[in-house]
Enzyme design. Structure first.
Site: not given
Ligand code: XIL
Length: 314
Positions: A111, A162, A198, A229, A231
């Site tokens: 990030e 990432n 996300h 990641e 979701d």
């Protein structure tokens, strides 16, 4: 972990050839847990996960060496730039050295892009600045140094940067792409970019074809991509929420399977029972509907669609 349907569901096991699957530790490799005091390391949980992965023929994607979050307090206390730099380099050398040959990949920098719009126009080139002790001490150079240190510590590991919110078009993606280009031009040993994916709100749903074009842009730079990641939390009254969730996940997986430089697809957790999007500010905590398996470990529509995408893989 013993309940993980990836390991017990025969339909999935049938797909899992040797080292077909990959485990990403959710928290155990973060500095606050691994390195609670200066020079004091606790590798117990992380080592347990590495052993579990090996016993089940899974690779490990280790997460994460350098981030502005999940830092032990002592890491934020010093603001002498040279001392901060030494802290970062020692942390990387020790941690990546400890796992040398045991993990396949690292998120070296997590990030780095800013959430603050002005960072995209004030000369920071979109990089997160004041929240990050690493940027504060070293500027953009912290990224170069981190990758070089990780490469020295574990030359065979694949090294990733990432990031979230870069699946869609916009200044955030543009700035990330420019950063990767600069890193490549400077000979920094970066192998890939992780797209977190996300999708916390209905407004976060993204188009698979846009993601594909980003994966292809990276291919031209000689860079891998992965879904790191994913979701998709859905609202209780979101119409056809489960279908949307399934489409979002399977759409991204399909792109990843089709693009040669997309190397892996991972959801952030697998069952809502332990999902990180649960609302823990209320009591009892309310679990979210975000992942392929529900709170009772029953597969949802998303699981079926992911399986279909795997079966149809080119
Ligand atoms: C999250 C974990 O899932 C939570 O358990 C923890 O409390 C906070 O961190 N992006 C990342 C992950 O890169 O490390 C974050 O994980 C989720 C957002």
């Amino acid at each position: 972990l013993a309940e993980n349907p990836l390991l017990t569901d025969s339909r999935y096991r049938a797909l899992a050839g040797s080292q077909f699957s990959m485990l990403t530790p959710e928290n155990a490799f973060k500095p606050q847990f691994l390195h609670p005091r200066r020079g004091v390391y606790d590798f117990r949980d992380a080592d347990l996960l590495v052993r579990f992965a090996r016993a089940n023929d899974m690779k490990v994607h280790a997460h994460t060496l350098v981030w502005h979050e999940a830092l032990p307090n002592w890491m934020r206390e010093n603001d002498d730039p040279e001392e901060v730099r030494r802290t970062m380099l020692r942390h990387i050398a020790t941690v990546a050295g400890h796992f040398k040959g045991k993990v396949a990949e690292w998120d070296v920098v997590n990030e780095p892009m800013s959430d603050d719009e002005k960072s995209y126009t004030n000369g920071n080139l979109g990089l997160r600045s004041e929240q990050s002790p690493w940027y504060e001490a070293m500027g953009e150079d912290y990224i170069d140094e981190a990758f070089r240190a990780a490469h020295r510590a574990d030359p065979k590991a694949q090294l990733f940067l990432n990031e979230y919110g870069v699946e869609e078009e916009g200044e955030r993606w543009d700035a990330l792409y420019d950063l990767i280009k600069r890193l490549k031009e400077r000979g920094v040993p970066i192998d890939g970019v992780g797209f977190q994916n996300h999708e916390y709100t209905p407004g976060d749903r993204t188009a698979p074809e846009t993601f594909r074009s980003h994966v292809q842009d990276l291919a031209e730079l000689g860079i891998q991509a992965r879904v790191s990641e994913m979701d998709v939390p859905i609202g209780e009254d979101e119409k056809d929420g489960r279908q949307t969730q399934a489409d979002e996940m399977a759409g991204k997986l399909r792109v990843c399977l089709e693009e040669p430089n997309c190397t892996s697809f991972s959801t952030w957790g697998f069952t809502d029972r332990y999902g990180s999007t649960a609302d823990t500010k209320i009591y009892p905590p309310r679990t979210a509907d975000s992942l392929p398996w529900d709170t009772d470990l029953r597969p949802k529509r998303a699981y079926e669609r992911l399986l279909e995408a795997l079966r149809a893989a080119p």
